[in-house]
Scaffold this active site. Structure first.
Site, PDB file in Angstrom:
ATOM      1  N   ARG A 108      -7.861  -0.490  -1.861  1.00 53.15           N
ATOM      2  CA  ARG A 108      -8.775  -0.538  -0.711  1.00 53.15           C
ATOM      3  C   ARG A 108     -10.218  -0.283  -1.134  1.00 53.15           C
ATOM      4  O   ARG A 108     -11.098  -0.127  -0.294  1.00 53.15           O
ATOM      5  CB  ARG A 108      -8.363   0.507   0.331  1.00 53.15           C
ATOM      6  CG  ARG A 108      -8.513   1.944  -0.132  1.00 53.15           C
ATOM      7  CD  ARG A 108      -8.103   2.930   0.936  1.00 53.15           C
ATOM      8  NE  ARG A 108      -8.160   4.291   0.423  1.00 53.15           N
ATOM      9  CZ  ARG A 108      -7.524   5.313   0.975  1.00 53.15           C
ATOM     10  NH1 ARG A 108      -6.782   5.130   2.050  1.00 53.15           N
ATOM     11  NH2 ARG A 108      -7.626   6.525   0.464  1.00 53.15           N
ATOM     12  N   HIS A 137       2.374   3.740   5.339  1.00 53.26           N
ATOM     13  CA  HIS A 137       1.868   2.365   5.433  1.00 53.26           C
ATOM     14  C   HIS A 137       2.921   1.389   5.949  1.00 53.26           C
ATOM     15  O   HIS A 137       2.583   0.292   6.393  1.00 53.26           O
ATOM     16  CB  HIS A 137       1.378   1.890   4.067  1.00 53.26           C
ATOM     17  CG  HIS A 137       0.202   2.639   3.556  1.00 53.26           C
ATOM     18  ND1 HIS A 137      -1.095   2.250   3.804  1.00 53.26           N
ATOM     19  CD2 HIS A 137       0.119   3.784   2.828  1.00 53.26           C
ATOM     20  CE1 HIS A 137      -1.928   3.109   3.237  1.00 53.26           C
ATOM     21  NE2 HIS A 137      -1.208   4.049   2.645  1.00 53.26           N
ATOM     22  N   LYS A 192     -12.557   7.259   1.559  1.00 56.62           N
ATOM     23  CA  LYS A 192     -12.313   7.756   2.918  1.00 56.62           C
ATOM     24  C   LYS A 192     -13.355   7.259   3.922  1.00 56.62           C
ATOM     25  O   LYS A 192     -13.416   7.745   5.050  1.00 56.62           O
ATOM     26  CB  LYS A 192     -12.282   9.293   2.919  1.00 56.62           C
ATOM     27  CG  LYS A 192     -11.167   9.889   2.058  1.00 56.62           C
ATOM     28  CD  LYS A 192      -9.779   9.559   2.598  1.00 56.62           C
ATOM     29  CE  LYS A 192      -8.687  10.133   1.718  1.00 56.62           C
ATOM     30  NZ  LYS A 192      -7.322   9.869   2.256  1.00 56.62           N
ATOM     31  N   ASP A 214      -6.776  15.206  -1.371  1.00 61.26           N
ATOM     32  CA  ASP A 214      -5.762  14.193  -1.075  1.00 61.26           C
ATOM     33  C   ASP A 214      -5.612  13.214  -2.231  1.00 61.26           C
ATOM     34  O   ASP A 214      -4.513  12.983  -2.729  1.00 61.26           O
ATOM     35  CB  ASP A 214      -6.121  13.441   0.204  1.00 61.26           C
ATOM     36  CG  ASP A 214      -4.996  12.497   0.636  1.00 61.26           C
ATOM     37  OD1 ASP A 214      -3.823  12.905   0.546  1.00 61.26           O
ATOM     38  OD2 ASP A 214      -5.280  11.369   1.050  1.00 61.26           O
ATOM     39  N   ASP A 248      -6.006  -0.063   6.308  1.00 58.89           N
ATOM     40  CA  ASP A 248      -6.965   0.059   5.207  1.00 58.89           C
ATOM     41  C   ASP A 248      -6.464  -0.528   3.888  1.00 58.89           C
ATOM     42  O   ASP A 248      -7.224  -1.157   3.155  1.00 58.89           O
ATOM     43  CB  ASP A 248      -7.428   1.510   5.025  1.00 58.89           C
ATOM     44  CG  ASP A 248      -6.301   2.488   4.734  1.00 58.89           C
ATOM     45  OD1 ASP A 248      -5.146   2.174   5.059  1.00 58.89           O
ATOM     46  OD2 ASP A 248      -6.584   3.584   4.199  1.00 58.89           O
ATOM     47  N   ARG A 249      -5.192  -0.360   3.583  1.00 56.56           N
ATOM     48  CA  ARG A 249      -4.663  -0.885   2.322  1.00 56.56           C
ATOM     49  C   ARG A 249      -3.988  -2.251   2.489  1.00 56.56           C
ATOM     50  O   ARG A 249      -3.345  -2.738   1.563  1.00 56.56           O
ATOM     51  CB  ARG A 249      -3.708   0.127   1.683  1.00 56.56           C
ATOM     52  CG  ARG A 249      -4.403   1.373   1.157  1.00 56.56           C
ATOM     53  CD  ARG A 249      -3.496   2.214   0.289  1.00 56.56           C
ATOM     54  NE  ARG A 249      -4.142   3.431  -0.173  1.00 56.56           N
ATOM     55  CZ  ARG A 249      -4.939   3.522  -1.233  1.00 56.56           C
ATOM     56  NH1 ARG A 249      -5.208   2.439  -1.955  1.00 56.56           N
ATOM     57  NH2 ARG A 249      -5.472   4.682  -1.584  1.00 56.56           N
ATOM     58  N   SER A 280      -3.839   9.996   6.690  1.00 54.79           N
ATOM     59  CA  SER A 280      -5.277   9.975   6.968  1.00 54.79           C
ATOM     60  C   SER A 280      -5.639   9.092   8.153  1.00 54.79           C
ATOM     61  O   SER A 280      -6.520   9.435   8.946  1.00 54.79           O
ATOM     62  CB  SER A 280      -6.043   9.529   5.719  1.00 54.79           C
ATOM     63  OG  SER A 280      -5.873  10.466   4.685  1.00 54.79           O
ATOM     64  N   ARG A 316       4.247   7.049  -4.190  1.00 54.80           N
ATOM     65  CA  ARG A 316       3.069   7.849  -3.818  1.00 54.80           C
ATOM     66  C   ARG A 316       3.337   8.625  -2.535  1.00 54.80           C
ATOM     67  O   ARG A 316       3.047   9.809  -2.438  1.00 54.80           O
ATOM     68  CB  ARG A 316       1.861   6.928  -3.661  1.00 54.80           C
ATOM     69  CG  ARG A 316       0.548   7.640  -3.375  1.00 54.80           C
ATOM     70  CD  ARG A 316      -0.546   6.598  -3.261  1.00 54.80           C
ATOM     71  NE  ARG A 316      -1.820   7.140  -2.831  1.00 54.80           N
ATOM     72  CZ  ARG A 316      -2.855   7.360  -3.628  1.00 54.80           C
ATOM     73  NH1 ARG A 316      -2.741   7.132  -4.920  1.00 54.80           N
ATOM     74  NH2 ARG A 316      -3.997   7.818  -3.148  1.00 54.80           N
ATOM     75  N   ASP A 317       3.886   7.940  -1.544  1.00 55.77           N
ATOM     76  CA  ASP A 317       4.278   8.599  -0.295  1.00 55.77           C
ATOM     77  C   ASP A 317       5.748   8.998  -0.329  1.00 55.77           C
ATOM     78  O   ASP A 317       6.342   9.321   0.703  1.00 55.77           O
ATOM     79  CB  ASP A 317       4.009   7.675   0.901  1.00 55.77           C
ATOM     80  CG  ASP A 317       2.528   7.380   1.066  1.00 55.77           C
ATOM     81  OD1 ASP A 317       1.723   8.289   0.827  1.00 55.77           O
ATOM     82  OD2 ASP A 317       2.177   6.238   1.414  1.00 55.77           O
TER      83      ASP A 317
END
Length: 512
Positions: free
Chosen positions: A193, A125, A332, A399, A261-262, A64, A155-156
């Site tokens: 986040r 990330h 988002k 997502d 962001d995270r 993203s 997660r990823d």
């Protein structure tokens, strides 16, 4: 009375990718009557969102942050991942002055070094190779007392893949004869986040104070115990390894995540003297180093400062005196503001923002519609106002629910977005506006890994759809010829505005 605008709308359906395979494809399996009708009626195509097409190495999947940077920049943006990857290849990483200075400080003042970050090869990330390289740098500089605080992914990458990454890290530690894994916690807690500070608190207390829910004999043992409790990597609860390890005043902390962001909330917890998220007890000041620039006003050492992007879409329209709206739910919001604006936090002149709170649930498969209907209500109200030249809206559902790996829930998420599309289409049609619909990357179209037959929670390398919804006749670029960097020039073409020189992307539409 102000004149009414001929509003253009960019709809970003986050995680809505395309695949010919319909099995375990939440988008193909969902009832999407509105989406199907739009595809049948209006010009449509497919565009690239991964690898070199968005400034990432090779076949690296998009995400993203990368997607929105490219969407707003109108050019392929070289990503932090790529910058650091290239410096690892040529050795410049080991000469980075910020990182070297932090290690020299630790040596000179007899302070411990704490390396923390997400350990996987997901590449969204962070990347495990960069953590290995940081460990190698401490070895080269003769550092003592090097501690590793691991955030597990799931997660990823595959939901239960943490052991693989831990084994590689332990092998590197053995090779270098340095480093000790002292804590382990899932990213659900350490990388929130959405201002859920109760989650961050578990990570902070684990790393800062050695306060953990569980104690394990080793990192691998910690993972085994978590699996026995029914947890997957993303949700592993706070675990100290061997014995609790705490941070002392003046210790060096290096956060190895490169996506902002995270990384922001955990950074705030360790560095903000006026922190309000939760009670930290006595604040312990540290020498905190950010791998990249998480937020400009943090005023912290940054190993890889942001590169400035001139004439991104938002700034260009602002300079032309045009009005724009950015609207999304919390999950988002940073993407349609900070990332879309090229890493600029503050809104441009003429830019307004609407934030719709994301639902307060543990995981979004429990509420697949998230806040899509509230978001749609607010969006329609602003469409009908005809105040804006351009509105940019992100729907998070495909997502965020896709990341759960739950097929049935993700189908419901797709159907919720489809319902919203019908409402938005009617509102845009009523004012004679035009709409461009696309996505930033794929996700929901692949819920099972076809190679392993395991649940797939990560993004994909698949192309994403592009639909031009308008009464105007136009030809659209053939599938596979365009990328996210072409969207800003396309929007400008829809507005009959010449693109700036900095935008090397091209319009994907030819008007008849």
């Amino acid at each position: 009375m102000k004149s009414k605008k001929q509003t253009k709308l960019l709809l970003i359906l986050d995680g809505w990718g395309y695949s010919k395979t319909t099995k375990n494809n939440a988008i193909a399996l969902a009832n999407t009557s509105v989406w199907d009708r739009l595809n049948q009626t209006f010009p449509h195509s497919l565009i690239h969102t991964s690898g070199k097409d968005v400034g990432l190495p090779g076949k690296q999947m998009g995400n993203s942050e990368v997607g929105h940077l490219n969407l707003g920049a109108g050019r392929i943006v070289k990503q932090d991942f790529t910058r650091i990857y290239n410096e690892l290849q040529n050795g410049d990483f080991f000469r980075n002055p910020i990182l070297r200075n932090s290690l020299e400080y630790a040596n000179d003042n007899n302070k411990a070094i704490h390396i923390m970050g997400l350990l996987s090869d997901g590449g969204v990330h962070s990347h495990e190779e960069q953590i290995h390289a940081m460990l190698e740098m401490t070895s080269r500089q003769g550092c003592k007392n090097v501690y590793l605080h691991i955030f597990t992914d799931g997660r990823d990458c595959a939901q239960k893949s943490a052991k693989k990454y831990i084994k590689k890290l332990e092998s590197k530690m053995k090779e270098l004869n340095t480093g000790e894994i002292v804590s382990l916690i899932g990213r659900y807690f350490s990388m929130d986040r959405d201002n859920r500070w109760s989650r961050i608190r578990y990570a902070y207390e684990l790393i800062a104070k050695g306060k953990a829910k569980f104690l394990a004999k080793s990192a691998l043992n910690a993972i085994e115990l978590a699996y026995a409790r029914g947890e997957t990597d993303e949700f592993i609860q706070s675990t100290s390894i061997k014995a609790p390890t705490s941070i002392k005043k003046g210790d060096v902390l290096i956060l190895m995540n490169y996506r902002a962001d995270r990384a922001r909330q955990i950074t705030c917890a360790f560095t903000d003297e006026d922190f309000q998220g939760f009670s930290r007890g006595t604040f312990v000041p540290t020498q905190f180093v950010c791998l990249t620039e998480y937020k400009k006003d943090f005023n912290l050492p940054v190993a890889y400062p942001s590169s400035k992007l001139n004439n991104v879409l938002g700034k260009y329209l602002s300079n032309l005196g045009m009005t724009q709206l950015r609207i999304a739910e919390t999950e988002k919001y940073a993407h349609v503001t900070f990332f879309l604006n090229g890493g600029i936090e503050q809104a441009f002149n003429g830019e307004e923002r609407v934030l719709i709170p994301s639902p307060d649930v543990a995981t979004y498969d429990l509420q697949p519609e998230m806040s899509a209907f509230e978001l749609t209500d607010a969006l329609v109200e602003n469409i009908e106002s005809q105040k804006y030249d351009l509105i940019i809206c992100n729907f998070a559902n495909t997502d965020m629910v896709g990341h759960s790996g739950k097929l049935d829930a993700t189908i419901k998420a797709v159907e919720a977005v489809d319902t919203c599309l019908g409402i938005i289409y009617k509102a845009m049609f009523a004012i004679g506006g035009e709409m461009l619909i696309t996505a930033d990357h794929g996700n929901a179209e692949q819920m099972i890994n076809p190679q392993t037959n395991e649940v797939h929670t990560a993004h994909t390398n698949n192309p994403v759809p592009l639909i031009f919804v308008s009464n105007r006749k136009a030809d659209i670029m053939k599938p596979g010829k365009g990328a996210l960097s072409d969207i800003a020039p396309t929007l400008l073409a829809m507005m009959d505005i010449e693109k700036p020189d900095e935008m090397t992307g091209n319009s994907l539409l030819t008007f008849k």
